[in-house]
Enzyme design. Structure first.
Site, mmCIF file in Angstrom:
data_model
loop_
_atom_site.group_PDB
_atom_site.id
_atom_site.type_symbol
_atom_site.label_atom_id
_atom_site.label_comp_id
_atom_site.label_asym_id
_atom_site.label_seq_id
_atom_site.Cartn_x
_atom_site.Cartn_y
_atom_site.Cartn_z
ATOM 1 N N ARG A 45 -44.307 -6.563 -33.975
ATOM 2 C CA ARG A 45 -45.411 -7.328 -33.382
ATOM 3 C C ARG A 45 -44.981 -8.784 -33.290
ATOM 4 O O ARG A 45 -43.929 -9.161 -33.800
ATOM 5 C CB ARG A 45 -46.742 -7.133 -34.130
ATOM 6 C CG ARG A 45 -46.726 -6.987 -35.617
ATOM 7 C CD ARG A 45 -46.284 -8.170 -36.404
ATOM 8 N NE ARG A 45 -46.944 -9.389 -36.010
ATOM 9 C CZ ARG A 45 -46.462 -10.604 -36.202
ATOM 10 N NH1 ARG A 45 -45.285 -10.773 -36.791
ATOM 11 N NH2 ARG A 45 -47.107 -11.681 -35.814
ATOM 12 N N ASP A 236 -49.306 -16.104 -27.531
ATOM 13 C CA ASP A 236 -48.979 -14.820 -26.887
ATOM 14 C C ASP A 236 -48.906 -14.951 -25.369
ATOM 15 O O ASP A 236 -48.169 -14.225 -24.706
ATOM 16 C CB ASP A 236 -50.004 -13.763 -27.273
ATOM 17 C CG ASP A 236 -49.777 -13.354 -28.715
ATOM 18 O OD1 ASP A 236 -50.277 -14.054 -29.610
ATOM 19 O OD2 ASP A 236 -49.036 -12.381 -28.946
#
Ligand code: MRU
Length: 347
Positions: A45, A236
């Protein structure tokens, strides 16, 4: 050095981030579907690490297609890239890496090279090696923003574990510490998945950077007491106007930082910028499963059947961001102009 994602013997090796910090072990993916599962369940992740894993997953898929003739190879390769792209919706780096792999295949076909799968494996390894270099460069460029005696708050994990190695936001702190600055880091636990408590705290211990773990609801009180004087996080996806999506809970920290007149920094590689998206309104926000909220590491903590809302990210408006550290330089407001220059390659 912590190597989060790497290629070994025609397989993708990942640090199992779900097992940390209690168990340090690796997961080996020998086909691209294994990589998709690992991205989905957060074994790997963090935006840049997801991008590197996706590129390597695509390379694994390409190896399995080695016997296919030219046009069929391309069609099947593009289809499996699209499958990987559906693993998670928010991190721009996932799509960036797969677009780069598809583009590379087109170049390989155009140049008439014989073994496209081998070339795609090479490209994925390049993406991995470049990621580490980019992080180091961000570290070099961002370190000057931090001074001796700073007490820096970070959220989620934007460290070596969120990248191929070294880290974005934590990479900057690592670089500042390596230059001799005495920093202290407050680590937000980062509910519901606890990337701060499990991963950032683990990394800070490994790096011997002094750190204190706090619960997410404590930052405001600490700022008020003057115990935090800077905030740095990763991202992100960053829109063309500078609005930035990051782990849920980032936006309230930016609001708190503004009220307390504390600089709020974002560190992210250029591959996290989505130049096609005008504002943060258009960034797709992943919603994850309810049991991340109703259970705590395997223990049920909420009544059965309770309604749950679990967005994994929030968007911090550009106006709350003091500066963005990239491998090409530190961007300052007005961000739309700075990001336009970045897109044109001027920065
Ligand atoms: O859900 P995750 O753990 O993938 O979310 C990660 C984050 O929000 C990070 O802060 C972000 O990817 C930046 S990492 C360099």
């Amino acid at each position: 050095m912590i190597k989060t994602v790497f290629w070994k013997n025609n397989a993708v090796v990942l640090i199992d981030q779900n097992a940390l910090p209690l168990v340090e072990r690796q997961v080996v993916c020998s086909d691209y579907r294994g990589v998709i599962a690992a991205i989905r369940d957060l074994t790997v992740r963090g935006a840049p690490a997801i991008g590197v894993a996706a590129a390597m997953g695509a390379a694994l898929g390409a190896l399995a297609l080695s016997q296919e003739p030219g046009e069929k190879f391309k069609k099947k390769f593009n289809a499996l890239c699209d499958e990987i792209a559906a693993a998670r919706p928010t991190a721009r780096n996932l799509f960036w890496a797969l677009e780069r792999m598809k583009k590379h295949l087109n170049e390989v076909i155009r140049s008439g090279k014989r073994n496209p799968a081998r070339e795609l494996v090479r490209e994925a390894k390049r993406i991995c090696a470049e990621d580490i270099e980019i992080n180091r460069e961000m570290g070099r460029r961002g370190a000057a923003l931090f001074s001796d005696g700073d007490h820096v708050l970070t959220h989620c994990n934007a460290g070596a574990l969120a990248t191929a190695g070294y880290g974005t936001a934590l990479g900057v702190l690592r670089a500042a510490a390596a230059e001799g600055r005495k920093l202290h880091v407050y680590v937000d636990e980062t509910r519901p998945v606890l990337q701060g408590a499990r991963l950032t705290a683990w990394e800070m211990k490994k790096e011997k950077i002094p750190a204190t773990l706090i619960c997410d609801n404590m930052a405001g009180a600490l700022m008020r007491q003057g115990k935090i004087n800077k905030v740095i996080v990763g991202a992100d996806r960053i829109a063309a106007n500078g609005d930035a999506a990051n782990k849920i809970g980032t936006y309230p920290l930016a609001v708190l930082a503004r009220v307390h007149r504390i600089p709020f920094y974002i560190a992210a590689p250029v591959s996290t910028f989505d130049f096609s998206i005008k504002t943060g309104e258009d960034i797709p926000i992943e919603e994850r499963q309810a049991d991340e909220v109703t259970m705590f590491r395997g223990v049920v903590i909420a009544p059965k059947g309770v309604k749950v809302y679990n967005p994994a990210f929030d968007v911090t408006p550009a106006r709350l961001i003091t500066a963005m550290i990239t491998e090409r330089g530190v961007l300052t407001p007005p961000f739309p102009a700075a990001i336009a220059r970045l897109q044109k390659g001027e920065k």
